[in-house]
Design a protein around this motif. Structure first.
Motif: not given
Length: 304
Positions: A131-143
């Motif tokens: 299970x994992x996630x990714x996002x085009x808008x995710x910053x390092x802090x958001x991750x």
């Protein structure tokens, strides 16, 4: 859908969903009272909406547009100081691609949201192995703010960024939340090469054996375009066949044959599934229309 309140202001909302999804429920709750939407033809729905608004009632309407994503918007007139909650339920068959199931969410609030939250709950028939996630808008802090957990057949993803994390800079009123948020996961296949899921009397049988080498194929798609396929049937056939052709491997060869009262073929022989031929075939498929007598067959012939 008429809501019987005196309008004081217009409230609008918008969300993008995958093209393969379909809405199974849409409702609005205004000051504690829930109104369930009804599916109507586009022209009829628009007339009902405009008539209700012109008479001073509150009304909502859902519209759709787009090529890869569907854009659903709601515009409702409500009394001043009213509290409005929109609930949209949609269903989608997840595709397993590159070894994982992918759930794509389009995030576009267009403003800072004090209580913004994405929660994804996964319930599978087999144990979740990844299970994992990714996002085009995710910053390092958001991750670091994305919570991921799974145990047995259940999984959970939670993303709840505070206002400070949503801002591109201190004091900014714009939002960083603008793009795609993807959840990808897989299940343990060590004991199962396939899975059968049954819902409301229908079943889907998934075949996903592991570690199989890519085998070049020679495929002939045989499509019924007789009058019995008119309307929604031929539309669904065009959409399904277009996606199947798009998934062909570069080592494959293929052709498309249609039949009604007569038989026609896209090419005189099998052609290589390179990008140019695949794109040309998709254009040919998109233009397929019904004609002739009534038949009732859709199939394909595969030679390895």
């Amino acid at each position: 859908m008429e809501l019987g309140l005196q309008p004081r202001q217009r409230v609008k909302g918008e969300v993008e969903l995958p093209k393969t999804a379909f809405i199974s429920n849409f409702s609005m709750t205004i000051d504690g009272r829930t109104y369930v939407g009804a599916v109507k033809e586009k022209e009829v729905a628009h007339k009902v909406y405009t008539d209700a608004v012109s008479r001073g009632h509150s009304a909502g309407i859902v519209t759709a547009s787009g090529r890869l994503m569907e854009k659903f918007g709601v515009s409702v007139s409500v009394a001043s100081r009213s509290t409005v909650t929109f609930q949209l339920t949609y269903e989608e068959l997840l595709r397993r691609r590159l070894g994982y199931y992918h759930l794509l969410l389009k995030i576009q609030p267009r403003q800072l949201v004090e209580d913004f939250q994405i929660e994804v709950l996964i319930a599978e028939t087999q144990a979740i192995s990844f299970l994992d996630t990714e996002g085009t808008f995710l910053t390092d802090d958001m991750m670091q703010m994305v919570e991921k957990s799974y145990s047995g057949t259940r999984g959970r993803v939670l993303f709840k960024p505070p206002l400070a994390a949503q801002r591109p800079c201190s004091g900014c009123t714009a939002t960083l939340l603008n793009g795609e948020f993807t959840v990808k996961y897989d299940v343990d296949r060590s004991s199962y090469a396939s899975d059968i899921q049954i819902v409301n009397g229908y079943f889907v049988h998934f075949f996903a054996p592991a570690n199989l080498p890519q085998i070049p194929k020679r495929v002939v798609f045989v499509i019924d375009v007789s009058r019995s396929m008119r309307g929604r049937k031929i539309q669904q056939t065009r959409e399904a066949l277009g996606r199947i052709v798009d998934d062909l491997h570069r080592d494959d060869y293929f052709n498309v044959i249609t039949f009604s009262s007569n038989v026609a073929s896209w090419k005189k022989s099998l052609v290589w599934a390179n990008s140019a031929n695949v794109e040309n075939a998709k254009q040919y498929i998109a233009k397929m229309e019904t004609s002739g007598g009534n038949w009732g067959t859709l199939g394909m012939q595969v030679e390895k």
